[in-house]
Design a protein around this motif. Structure first.
Motif, PDB file in Angstrom:
ATOM      1  N   GLU A 158      24.775  -1.520 -15.282  1.00 32.13           N
ATOM      2  CA  GLU A 158      25.382  -0.195 -15.450  1.00 32.13           C
ATOM      3  C   GLU A 158      24.365   0.841 -15.926  1.00 32.13           C
ATOM      4  OE1 GLU A 158      28.648  -0.777 -18.066  1.00 32.13           O
ATOM      5  OE2 GLU A 158      29.793  -2.005 -16.650  1.00 32.13           O
ATOM      6  N   VAL A 159      23.434   0.411 -16.775  1.00 33.47           N
ATOM      7  CA  VAL A 159      22.425   1.350 -17.286  1.00 33.47           C
ATOM      8  C   VAL A 159      21.548   1.857 -16.143  1.00 33.47           C
ATOM      9  CG1 VAL A 159      20.513   1.654 -18.911  1.00 33.47           C
ATOM     10  CG2 VAL A 159      22.449   0.202 -19.531  1.00 33.47           C
ATOM     11  N   TYR A 160      21.271   0.983 -15.170  1.00 29.25           N
ATOM     12  CA  TYR A 160      20.460   1.412 -14.029  1.00 29.25           C
ATOM     13  C   TYR A 160      21.200   2.460 -13.202  1.00 29.25           C
ATOM     14  CZ  TYR A 160      17.423   1.383  -9.968  1.00 29.25           C
ATOM     15  OH  TYR A 160      16.585   1.785  -8.964  1.00 29.25           O
ATOM     16  N   HIS A 161      22.512   2.253 -13.004  1.00 25.33           N
ATOM     17  CA  HIS A 161      23.303   3.254 -12.298  1.00 25.33           C
ATOM     18  C   HIS A 161      23.170   4.615 -12.982  1.00 25.33           C
ATOM     19  CE1 HIS A 161      25.377   0.892  -9.273  1.00 25.33           C
ATOM     20  NE2 HIS A 161      25.671  -0.042 -10.167  1.00 25.33           N
ATOM     21  N   GLU A 162      23.255   4.618 -14.311  1.00 29.95           N
ATOM     22  CA  GLU A 162      23.144   5.870 -15.073  1.00 29.95           C
ATOM     23  C   GLU A 162      21.735   6.449 -14.959  1.00 29.95           C
ATOM     24  OE1 GLU A 162      24.247   4.841 -19.016  1.00 29.95           O
ATOM     25  OE2 GLU A 162      26.310   4.267 -18.495  1.00 29.95           O
ATOM     26  N   LEU A 163      20.750   5.576 -14.955  1.00 30.55           N
ATOM     27  CA  LEU A 163      19.357   6.025 -14.921  1.00 30.55           C
ATOM     28  C   LEU A 163      19.032   6.763 -13.628  1.00 30.55           C
ATOM     29  CD1 LEU A 163      16.501   5.867 -16.297  1.00 30.55           C
ATOM     30  CD2 LEU A 163      16.132   3.809 -14.936  1.00 30.55           C
ATOM     31  N   VAL A 164      19.451   6.210 -12.482  1.00 30.76           N
ATOM     32  CA  VAL A 164      19.080   6.809 -11.199  1.00 30.76           C
ATOM     33  C   VAL A 164      20.128   7.783 -10.674  1.00 30.76           C
ATOM     34  CG1 VAL A 164      17.632   4.852 -10.574  1.00 30.76           C
ATOM     35  CG2 VAL A 164      20.042   4.869  -9.872  1.00 30.76           C
ATOM     36  N   GLY A 165      21.337   7.729 -11.249  1.00 30.07           N
ATOM     37  CA  GLY A 165      22.369   8.676 -10.846  1.00 30.07           C
ATOM     38  C   GLY A 165      23.210   8.259  -9.657  1.00 30.07           C
ATOM     39  N   TYR A 166      23.040   7.029  -9.179  1.00 30.52           N
ATOM     40  CA  TYR A 166      23.831   6.522  -8.056  1.00 30.52           C
ATOM     41  C   TYR A 166      24.852   5.506  -8.563  1.00 30.52           C
ATOM     42  CZ  TYR A 166      20.306   8.568  -4.959  1.00 30.52           C
ATOM     43  OH  TYR A 166      19.462   9.437  -4.309  1.00 30.52           O
ATOM     44  N   ASP A 167      26.135   5.728  -8.225  1.00 31.60           N
ATOM     45  CA  ASP A 167      27.196   4.817  -8.669  1.00 31.60           C
ATOM     46  C   ASP A 167      27.379   3.626  -7.727  1.00 31.60           C
ATOM     47  OD1 ASP A 167      27.777   6.469 -10.812  1.00 31.60           O
ATOM     48  OD2 ASP A 167      29.170   7.685  -9.636  1.00 31.60           O
ATOM     49  N   ASP A 168      26.992   3.789  -6.471  1.00 32.40           N
ATOM     50  CA  ASP A 168      27.262   2.791  -5.441  1.00 32.40           C
ATOM     51  C   ASP A 168      26.074   1.846  -5.269  1.00 32.40           C
ATOM     52  OD1 ASP A 168      28.234   1.367  -3.327  1.00 32.40           O
ATOM     53  OD2 ASP A 168      28.045   2.987  -1.850  1.00 32.40           O
ATOM     54  N   LEU A 169      26.304   0.551  -5.470  1.00 34.32           N
ATOM     55  CA  LEU A 169      25.239  -0.441  -5.316  1.00 34.32           C
ATOM     56  C   LEU A 169      24.733  -0.477  -3.879  1.00 34.32           C
ATOM     57  CD1 LEU A 169      23.463  -2.759  -6.332  1.00 34.32           C
ATOM     58  CD2 LEU A 169      25.405  -4.306  -5.997  1.00 34.32           C
ATOM     59  N   GLU A 170      25.641  -0.329  -2.916  1.00 34.72           N
ATOM     60  CA  GLU A 170      25.228  -0.364  -1.515  1.00 34.72           C
ATOM     61  C   GLU A 170      24.280   0.781  -1.190  1.00 34.72           C
ATOM     62  OE1 GLU A 170      25.567  -2.752   0.693  1.00 34.72           O
ATOM     63  OE2 GLU A 170      26.495  -3.840  -0.972  1.00 34.72           O
ATOM     64  N   ARG A 171      24.520   1.945  -1.780  1.00 36.49           N
ATOM     65  CA  ARG A 171      23.630   3.079  -1.559  1.00 36.49           C
ATOM     66  C   ARG A 171      22.258   2.799  -2.153  1.00 36.49           C
ATOM     67  NH1 ARG A 171      21.371   6.438   1.603  1.00 36.49           N
ATOM     68  NH2 ARG A 171      20.813   8.464   0.700  1.00 36.49           N
ATOM     69  N   ILE A 172      22.218   2.160  -3.308  1.00 38.95           N
ATOM     70  CA  ILE A 172      20.952   1.787  -3.937  1.00 38.95           C
ATOM     71  C   ILE A 172      20.200   0.808  -3.055  1.00 38.95           C
ATOM     72  CG2 ILE A 172      19.963   0.505  -5.893  1.00 38.95           C
ATOM     73  CD1 ILE A 172      22.148   1.801  -7.646  1.00 38.95           C
ATOM     74  N   ARG A 173      20.933  -0.149  -2.465  1.00 39.71           N
ATOM     75  CA  ARG A 173      20.302  -1.109  -1.560  1.00 39.71           C
ATOM     76  C   ARG A 173      19.742  -0.427  -0.312  1.00 39.71           C
ATOM     77  NH1 ARG A 173      25.115  -5.597  -2.251  1.00 39.71           N
ATOM     78  NH2 ARG A 173      24.162  -6.767  -3.977  1.00 39.71           N
ATOM     79  N   GLU A 174      20.476   0.549   0.202  1.00 39.75           N
ATOM     80  CA  GLU A 174      20.015   1.280   1.380  1.00 39.75           C
ATOM     81  C   GLU A 174      18.729   2.043   1.083  1.00 39.75           C
ATOM     82  OE1 GLU A 174      23.137   3.853   2.619  1.00 39.75           O
ATOM     83  OE2 GLU A 174      24.536   2.222   3.087  1.00 39.75           O
ATOM     84  N   LEU A 175      18.681   2.689  -0.059  1.00 38.82           N
ATOM     85  CA  LEU A 175      17.498   3.453  -0.439  1.00 38.82           C
ATOM     86  C   LEU A 175      16.305   2.541  -0.698  1.00 38.82           C
ATOM     87  CD1 LEU A 175      19.185   6.028  -2.835  1.00 38.82           C
ATOM     88  CD2 LEU A 175      18.072   6.573  -0.674  1.00 38.82           C
ATOM     89  N   GLY A 176      16.571   1.408  -1.367  1.00 38.38           N
ATOM     90  CA  GLY A 176      15.507   0.482  -1.694  1.00 38.38           C
ATOM     91  C   GLY A 176      14.476   1.080  -2.635  1.00 38.38           C
ATOM     92  N   ILE A 177      13.405   0.351  -2.855  1.00 36.12           N
ATOM     93  CA  ILE A 177      12.352   0.824  -3.754  1.00 36.12           C
ATOM     94  C   ILE A 177      11.757   2.127  -3.233  1.00 36.12           C
ATOM     95  CG2 ILE A 177      10.080   0.305  -4.729  1.00 36.12           C
ATOM     96  CD1 ILE A 177      10.840  -2.641  -4.678  1.00 36.12           C
ATOM     97  N   GLU A 178      11.558   2.200  -1.914  1.00 33.63           N
ATOM     98  CA  GLU A 178      10.934   3.376  -1.306  1.00 33.63           C
ATOM     99  C   GLU A 178      11.727   4.636  -1.600  1.00 33.63           C
ATOM    100  OE1 GLU A 178       7.907   5.180   1.042  1.00 33.63           O
ATOM    101  OE2 GLU A 178       8.073   3.080   0.432  1.00 33.63           O
ATOM    102  N   GLY A 179      13.061   4.564  -1.413  1.00 36.99           N
ATOM    103  CA  GLY A 179      13.886   5.742  -1.574  1.00 36.99           C
ATOM    104  C   GLY A 179      14.187   6.109  -3.007  1.00 36.99           C
TER     105      GLY A 179
END
Length: 289
Positions: A72-93
């Motif tokens: 949950e802290v990572y969601h707050e840190l990057v501002g994205y609530d959706d895990l799938e969106r984080i996966r789509e962006l990946g490290i690069e995004g």
């Protein structure tokens, strides 16, 4: 009473139900139950720790180069609530790729940690939702989760610290006096600014590898190494010290410095800062008059 009633104990059960056999005409079914209470408890404990810490955590699969999970802290840190969106962006995004913090570089670090089994800490430039960029202190460490090899990325926002360090460095190099940071116990030189290098004639590496003895005049018993170390000790224990000091430059010439020793805190550690002002010309004029 001969005995006591058994207590009710909560337990988790994994069950499978199916026919006993295709040739069985009785319709009998089998029921297999497995006690998974311990496993469920471990999963619950893992979830509590995963989402209860103050640091952001990302779980990577080093075999497939995929993000498995984030807390949950990572969601707050990057501002994205959706895990799938984080996966789509990946490290690069999720990184400042144009500054060299690329997905390729990130996965190289992850693979290295997975292969060596040794943790590694790096600083990383991340990009939040909306485009804001932050500095992260990232510790990559190997782990096994659910029997599978994983690499944990434990991240802490150090943007404010980096900005303070930059401000400190600007001030450190911007003043007109020579500055020296000493270990408050040993007197070891930990940092110097460019003005101090110009004053002494030594470059930064020479001063850091050497000691204050480099600029101690050989033929003047009034200015000794022991005296300087004692003054550093007094600055730590008694407060600021003000005195004049005769030093010897690398080329053999001498200078008179007006020295102010005081304690400061750098990155949570107490040090002694020496500010040295060249008063050689002033002392020469005083002698002439």
């Amino acid at each position: 009473m001969v005995g006591s009633l058994p207590r009710h104990v909560a337990m988790s059960v994994e069950a499978r139900v199916g026919p006993l056999g295709t040739g069985d005409e009785t319709g009998t079914v089998f029921w297999i139950a497995r006690d998974i209470t311990a496993r469920k408890r471990r999963e619950h404990e893992y979830e509590q720790i995963f989402n209860g810490v103050n640091d952001a955590i990302t779980v990577f699969d080093p075999d497939t180069d995929e993000i498995v999970d984030v807390n949950e802290v990572y969601h707050e840190l990057v501002g994205y609530d959706d895990l799938e969106r984080i996966r789509e962006l990946g490290i690069e995004g999720l990184s400042a790729s144009d500054e060299g913090y690329t997905g390729e570089r990130g996965w190289e670090l992850i693979q290295e940690v997975a292969e060596t089994g040794e943790s590694e800490t790096v600083e990383w430039r991340a990009e939040r939702k909306g485009g804001d960029r932050i500095w992260l202190e990232v510790t990559l460490t190997p782990a096994e989760i659910g029997g599978e090899p994983r690499v944990l990325s434990i991240q802490r926002d150090v943007t404010e610290r980096r900005e303070l360090e930059r401000t400190y460095q600007d001030i450190f190099e911007g003043v007109s006096d020579g500055l020296v940071v000493h270990d408050d116990e040993t007197g070891e030189i930990l940092e110097v600014n460019e003005q101090y290098c110009e004053l002494t004639g030594y470059d930064r590496e020479e001063l850091l590898e050497g000691s204050i003895e480099l600029i101690m005049p050989d033929d003047d018993p009034e200015y000794t190494y022991e005296d300087v170390i004692e003054r550093i000790r007094k600055a730590r224990e008694e407060g600021s010290q003000l005195f004049e000091f005769k030093g010897e430059r690398k080329d053999g010439g001498t200078f008179i410095g007006d020295v102010h020793l005081r304690t400061i805190e750098i990155r949570g550690t107490e040090r002694v800062l020496a500010s040295v002002r060249d008063i050689t010309e002033r002392k020469r004029r005083e002698r002439e008059y």
